[in-house]
Design an enzyme around this catalytic site. Structure first.
Site, PDB file in Angstrom:
ATOM      1  N   GLY A   1      -5.671  -1.223  -2.746  1.00 24.93           N
ATOM      2  CA  GLY A   1      -5.951  -2.608  -2.404  1.00 24.93           C
ATOM      3  C   GLY A   1      -6.582  -3.344  -3.571  1.00 24.93           C
TER       4      GLY A   1
ATOM      5  N   LYS B   1       2.918  -3.587  -8.303  1.00 23.32           N
ATOM      6  CA  LYS B   1       2.236  -4.828  -8.676  1.00 23.32           C
ATOM      7  C   LYS B   1       1.876  -4.840 -10.166  1.00 23.32           C
ATOM      8  CE  LYS B   1      -1.989  -2.843  -8.876  1.00 23.32           C
ATOM      9  NZ  LYS B   1      -3.008  -2.900  -9.955  1.00 23.32           N
TER      10      LYS B   1
ATOM     11  N   THR C   1      -4.426  -8.747  -9.462  1.00 25.29           N
ATOM     12  CA  THR C   1      -4.046  -8.273 -10.792  1.00 25.29           C
ATOM     13  C   THR C   1      -3.343  -9.364 -11.590  1.00 25.29           C
ATOM     14  OG1 THR C   1      -3.731  -6.094  -9.771  1.00 25.29           O
ATOM     15  CG2 THR C   1      -3.006  -6.332 -12.026  1.00 25.29           C
TER      16      THR C   1
ATOM     17  N   ASP D   1      -3.398  -6.838  -3.726  1.00 29.39           N
ATOM     18  CA  ASP D   1      -3.504  -6.216  -5.051  1.00 29.39           C
ATOM     19  C   ASP D   1      -2.704  -7.019  -6.075  1.00 29.39           C
ATOM     20  OD1 ASP D   1      -4.518  -4.345  -6.737  1.00 29.39           O
ATOM     21  OD2 ASP D   1      -3.374  -2.656  -5.961  1.00 29.39           O
TER      22      ASP D   1
ATOM     23  N   SER E   1      -9.240  -4.419  -5.793  1.00 31.10           N
ATOM     24  CA  SER E   1     -10.601  -3.873  -5.952  1.00 31.10           C
ATOM     25  C   SER E   1     -10.927  -3.652  -7.421  1.00 31.10           C
ATOM     26  CB  SER E   1     -10.733  -2.564  -5.174  1.00 31.10           C
ATOM     27  OG  SER E   1      -9.606  -1.726  -5.430  1.00 31.10           O
TER      28      SER E   1
ATOM     29  N   LYS F   1      -3.181   5.003  -8.762  1.00 31.93           N
ATOM     30  CA  LYS F   1      -1.991   4.182  -8.523  1.00 31.93           C
ATOM     31  C   LYS F   1      -0.918   4.520  -9.542  1.00 31.93           C
ATOM     32  CE  LYS F   1      -4.745   0.401  -6.621  1.00 31.93           C
ATOM     33  NZ  LYS F   1      -5.221  -0.998  -6.791  1.00 31.93           N
TER      34      LYS F   1
ATOM     35  N   ALA G   1     -13.386  -2.478 -10.132  1.00 29.83           N
ATOM     36  CA  ALA G   1     -14.460  -1.488 -10.042  1.00 29.83           C
ATOM     37  C   ALA G   1     -15.839  -2.103 -10.236  1.00 29.83           C
ATOM     38  CB  ALA G   1     -14.223  -0.377 -11.060  1.00 29.83           C
TER      39      ALA G   1
END
Length: 253
Positions: free
Chosen positions: A139, A194, A251, A247, A141, A110, A143
């Site tokens: 999206g 974002k 975040t 997202d 996510s 990203k 990890a």
């Protein structure tokens, strides 16, 4: 429309390792490439990444290597999961070793290219040529949750609908949903912008300005993402979906 059986994942950080684990659990032949020889270590019949995903068992079928040509040999698709500032260099290293039958390039990075400000699909077109199918995986996510098998959802956007669907099918599993679309520019913008708003939200929280201020900042920030995306040729529904709103919420909160 054939599936993807053999894939190389480049980048053995937390997200690259988590995606490699997901793909291996889905039955793919997965080669994970990284620069450190000890990035993945045996743990019984499993593997572990002690630096980025400590204590999480990963499929023992993942083939980890620091040899880039070996990782790329005979693969059907390539998934690049390195920081955006290393994206161009990684593609240049790959270019001489990519097999002729490669179905396409996907990335879960990203951001934009430092200096030029180019979208990553523009960087990929410049280095690998426009004919190769390309897709972005993006999206909400984290990890660690993906590596643990907790429910997650992402979206795969590409100008090539068939390739987007092939990548989405490779990722799709019992606890992981992958949707597809064809607004690659909008999807990339959502994943990058974002982060700016997440930093602003952190500042808001640090100043103890309250939950009203946080909600207003996130909402007005989403509106700004929408307007910018439309100005750049993207579509509003992309930003309202997983690549933008999903997202952003993850975040910022």
């Amino acid at each position: 429309m054939g599936g993807i059986a053999r894939i190389a994942v480049l980048g053995a950080g937390s997200w690259g390792t988590a995606l490699a684990a997901l793909l291996a659990r889905n039955g793919l032949d997965v080669r994970l490439w990284g620069r450190r020889a000890a990035a993945l270590i045996p743990s019984g019949e499993a593997l572990q990444n002690p630096q980025y995903l400590p204590g999480i068992d990963l499929p023992g079928s993942i083939r980890y290597t620091t040899d880039l040509p070996a990782a790329l040999c005979g693969i059907d698709a390539l998934l690049v999961v390195v920081p955006s500032h290393a994206f161009a260099e990684t593609l240049r290293l790959c270019h001489p070793h990519l097999p002729a039958q490669l179905a396409g390039l996907a990335w879960a990075s990203k951001g934009f290219e430092p200096g030029s400000g180019d979208f990553l699909h523009e960087v990929a077109d410049r280095i690998l040529g426009e004919a190769l199918p390309k897709a972005v995986v993006t999206g909400p996510s984290f990890a660690k949750e993906v590596a643990l098998g907790l429910p997650s959802a992402v979206t795969v956007h590409s100008d090539d609908d068939e390739f987007a669907q092939r990548v989405a099918r490779a990722l799709h599993g019992a606890s992981f949903r992958a949707y597809s679309g064809n607004d690659i520019r909008g999807a990339e913008l959502g994943g990058a912008m974002k982060n700016v708003l997440a930093v602003a939200t952190g500042i808001c929280d640090g100043m103890q300005l309250g939950l009203n201020a946080r909600a207003g900042l996130i909402t007005r920030g989403l509106n700004e993402m929408l307007r910018l995306n439309l100005c750049l040729g993207g579509r509003a529904e992309t930003i309202i979906g997983l690549a933008g709103l999903g997202d952003l919420v993850l975040t910022c909160t």
